[in-house]
Design a protein around this motif. Sequence first.
Motif, PDB file in Angstrom:
ATOM      1  N   ASP A 168     -13.349  13.476 -10.625  1.00 29.51           N
ATOM      2  CA  ASP A 168     -13.041  14.223 -11.834  1.00 29.51           C
ATOM      3  C   ASP A 168     -14.277  14.175 -12.732  1.00 29.51           C
ATOM      4  OD1 ASP A 168     -10.423  14.294 -10.843  1.00 29.51           O
ATOM      5  OD2 ASP A 168      -9.749  12.637 -12.101  1.00 29.51           O
ATOM      6  N   LYS A 169     -14.351  15.100 -13.695  1.00 30.07           N
ATOM      7  CA  LYS A 169     -15.460  15.108 -14.657  1.00 30.07           C
ATOM      8  C   LYS A 169     -14.885  15.212 -16.062  1.00 30.07           C
ATOM      9  CE  LYS A 169     -19.221  17.370 -13.884  1.00 30.07           C
ATOM     10  NZ  LYS A 169     -20.428  16.684 -13.493  1.00 30.07           N
ATOM     11  N   VAL A 170     -15.519  14.519 -16.991  1.00 29.57           N
ATOM     12  CA  VAL A 170     -15.126  14.582 -18.395  1.00 29.57           C
ATOM     13  C   VAL A 170     -16.227  15.315 -19.156  1.00 29.57           C
ATOM     14  CG1 VAL A 170     -14.667  13.253 -20.491  1.00 29.57           C
ATOM     15  CG2 VAL A 170     -13.804  12.444 -18.288  1.00 29.57           C
ATOM     16  N   PHE A 171     -15.846  16.364 -19.884  1.00 36.88           N
ATOM     17  CA  PHE A 171     -16.758  17.127 -20.730  1.00 36.88           C
ATOM     18  C   PHE A 171     -16.338  16.897 -22.178  1.00 36.88           C
ATOM     19  CE2 PHE A 171     -16.546  19.422 -16.756  1.00 36.88           C
ATOM     20  CZ  PHE A 171     -17.854  19.796 -16.515  1.00 36.88           C
ATOM     21  N   PHE A 172     -17.294  16.522 -23.027  1.00 38.77           N
ATOM     22  CA  PHE A 172     -17.037  16.360 -24.455  1.00 38.77           C
ATOM     23  C   PHE A 172     -18.097  17.154 -25.200  1.00 38.77           C
ATOM     24  CE2 PHE A 172     -17.474  14.231 -28.563  1.00 38.77           C
ATOM     25  CZ  PHE A 172     -16.154  14.284 -28.999  1.00 38.77           C
ATOM     26  N   THR A 173     -17.672  18.131 -26.003  1.00 40.45           N
ATOM     27  CA  THR A 173     -18.613  18.985 -26.727  1.00 40.45           C
ATOM     28  C   THR A 173     -19.006  18.344 -28.047  1.00 40.45           C
ATOM     29  OG1 THR A 173     -17.619  20.934 -25.702  1.00 40.45           O
ATOM     30  CG2 THR A 173     -19.017  21.312 -27.608  1.00 40.45           C
ATOM     31  N   LEU A 174     -20.298  18.096 -28.199  1.00 36.16           N
ATOM     32  CA  LEU A 174     -20.832  17.461 -29.405  1.00 36.16           C
ATOM     33  C   LEU A 174     -21.241  18.492 -30.447  1.00 36.16           C
ATOM     34  CD1 LEU A 174     -23.047  14.867 -27.524  1.00 36.16           C
ATOM     35  CD2 LEU A 174     -20.827  14.444 -28.597  1.00 36.16           C
ATOM     36  N   GLU A 175     -21.828  19.595 -30.011  1.00 33.81           N
ATOM     37  CA  GLU A 175     -22.259  20.688 -30.894  1.00 33.81           C
ATOM     38  C   GLU A 175     -22.071  22.006 -30.155  1.00 33.81           C
ATOM     39  OE1 GLU A 175     -23.352  20.868 -34.061  1.00 33.81           O
ATOM     40  OE2 GLU A 175     -23.227  18.703 -34.328  1.00 33.81           O
ATOM     41  N   GLY A 176     -21.653  23.020 -30.857  1.00 32.17           N
ATOM     42  CA  GLY A 176     -21.530  24.342 -30.261  1.00 32.17           C
ATOM     43  C   GLY A 176     -20.209  24.542 -29.544  1.00 32.17           C
ATOM     44  N   GLU A 177     -20.267  25.422 -28.565  1.00 32.69           N
ATOM     45  CA  GLU A 177     -19.062  25.802 -27.819  1.00 32.69           C
ATOM     46  C   GLU A 177     -19.467  26.167 -26.402  1.00 32.69           C
ATOM     47  OE1 GLU A 177     -15.746  28.272 -29.695  1.00 32.69           O
ATOM     48  OE2 GLU A 177     -16.948  29.747 -28.598  1.00 32.69           O
ATOM     49  N   MET A 178     -18.690  25.735 -25.439  1.00 39.67           N
ATOM     50  CA  MET A 178     -18.966  26.057 -24.043  1.00 39.67           C
ATOM     51  C   MET A 178     -17.719  26.629 -23.393  1.00 39.67           C
ATOM     52  SD  MET A 178     -18.980  22.325 -22.168  1.00 39.67           S
ATOM     53  CE  MET A 178     -18.985  22.968 -20.528  1.00 39.67           C
ATOM     54  N   ILE A 179     -17.929  27.327 -22.298  1.00 41.19           N
ATOM     55  CA  ILE A 179     -16.834  27.879 -21.515  1.00 41.19           C
ATOM     56  C   ILE A 179     -16.974  27.348 -20.098  1.00 41.19           C
ATOM     57  CG2 ILE A 179     -15.880  29.997 -20.511  1.00 41.19           C
ATOM     58  CD1 ILE A 179     -16.736  31.416 -23.097  1.00 41.19           C
ATOM     59  N   ILE A 180     -15.853  26.952 -19.530  1.00 44.37           N
ATOM     60  CA  ILE A 180     -15.809  26.614 -18.112  1.00 44.37           C
ATOM     61  C   ILE A 180     -14.961  27.683 -17.446  1.00 44.37           C
ATOM     62  CG2 ILE A 180     -15.215  24.932 -16.340  1.00 44.37           C
ATOM     63  CD1 ILE A 180     -15.404  22.747 -18.454  1.00 44.37           C
ATOM     64  N   ASP A 181     -15.598  28.469 -16.564  1.00 42.87           N
ATOM     65  CA  ASP A 181     -14.886  29.490 -15.800  1.00 42.87           C
ATOM     66  C   ASP A 181     -14.372  28.884 -14.506  1.00 42.87           C
ATOM     67  OD1 ASP A 181     -15.094  31.999 -17.291  1.00 42.87           O
ATOM     68  OD2 ASP A 181     -17.258  31.789 -16.970  1.00 42.87           O
ATOM     69  N   PHE A 182     -13.184  29.303 -14.132  1.00 42.49           N
ATOM     70  CA  PHE A 182     -12.578  28.961 -12.848  1.00 42.49           C
ATOM     71  C   PHE A 182     -12.334  30.276 -12.122  1.00 42.49           C
ATOM     72  CE2 PHE A 182     -10.917  26.095 -16.170  1.00 42.49           C
ATOM     73  CZ  PHE A 182     -11.541  24.928 -15.774  1.00 42.49           C
ATOM     74  N   ARG A 183     -12.039  30.227 -10.872  1.00 43.56           N
ATOM     75  CA  ARG A 183     -11.786  31.463 -10.126  1.00 43.56           C
ATOM     76  C   ARG A 183     -10.520  32.165 -10.636  1.00 43.56           C
ATOM     77  NH1 ARG A 183     -16.469  33.097  -7.860  1.00 43.56           N
ATOM     78  NH2 ARG A 183     -17.406  31.408  -6.684  1.00 43.56           N
ATOM     79  N   ASP A 184      -9.647  31.428 -11.331  1.00 46.44           N
ATOM     80  CA  ASP A 184      -8.389  32.023 -11.806  1.00 46.44           C
ATOM     81  C   ASP A 184      -8.209  31.919 -13.328  1.00 46.44           C
ATOM     82  OD1 ASP A 184      -8.006  29.312 -11.968  1.00 46.44           O
ATOM     83  OD2 ASP A 184      -6.068  29.307 -10.962  1.00 46.44           O
ATOM     84  N   GLY A 185      -9.291  31.717 -14.064  1.00 47.72           N
ATOM     85  CA  GLY A 185      -9.178  31.636 -15.522  1.00 47.72           C
ATOM     86  C   GLY A 185     -10.375  30.934 -16.126  1.00 47.72           C
ATOM     87  N   GLN A 186     -10.205  30.492 -17.383  1.00 47.44           N
ATOM     88  CA  GLN A 186     -11.291  29.790 -18.060  1.00 47.44           C
ATOM     89  C   GLN A 186     -10.716  28.944 -19.185  1.00 47.44           C
ATOM     90  OE1 GLN A 186     -12.929  32.884 -21.394  1.00 47.44           O
ATOM     91  NE2 GLN A 186     -14.060  32.841 -19.514  1.00 47.44           N
ATOM     92  N   VAL A 187     -11.545  28.001 -19.657  1.00 46.39           N
ATOM     93  CA  VAL A 187     -11.208  27.185 -20.812  1.00 46.39           C
ATOM     94  C   VAL A 187     -12.424  27.153 -21.729  1.00 46.39           C
ATOM     95  CG1 VAL A 187     -11.897  25.007 -19.712  1.00 46.39           C
ATOM     96  CG2 VAL A 187     -10.247  24.974 -21.563  1.00 46.39           C
ATOM     97  N   LYS A 188     -12.174  27.235 -23.038  1.00 50.24           N
ATOM     98  CA  LYS A 188     -13.230  27.151 -24.041  1.00 50.24           C
ATOM     99  C   LYS A 188     -13.132  25.775 -24.683  1.00 50.24           C
ATOM    100  CE  LYS A 188     -13.768  30.666 -26.717  1.00 50.24           C
ATOM    101  NZ  LYS A 188     -13.571  31.663 -27.786  1.00 50.24           N
TER     102      LYS A 188
END
Length: 95
Positions: free
Chosen positions: A24-44
């Motif tokens: 598993d991977k943990v992503f924590f946004t410190l500044e700004g905004e990122m998007i993770i795309d998946f083949r069936d959707g995305q998360v901001k």
Amino acid sequence: MNDYHFKLIKFAGDFEWHVHQDTDKVFFTLEGEMIIDFRDGQVKISKGEMFILPKGVEMKLSAEKECHIMLVEPKSVGNTGGTESELTAANDTWI
């Protein structure tokens, strides 16, 4: 810590599609905004938010503007999963 790395990363634009089969991977946004795309959707993920990506899920990271994130992952994990490309960096290398 206990064979895990806390990686601080700055990036902008699109990364490449890849998958981490064994962790598993943990992503924590410190500044700004990122998007993770998946083949069936995305998360901001906005500043101050965290997302845990289960192992085996194909993803592509992107950010319209420079984004600062922290990743938590085993130290043996490469930045592009098992995919080799010009974006692949050796572990324990500052990029």
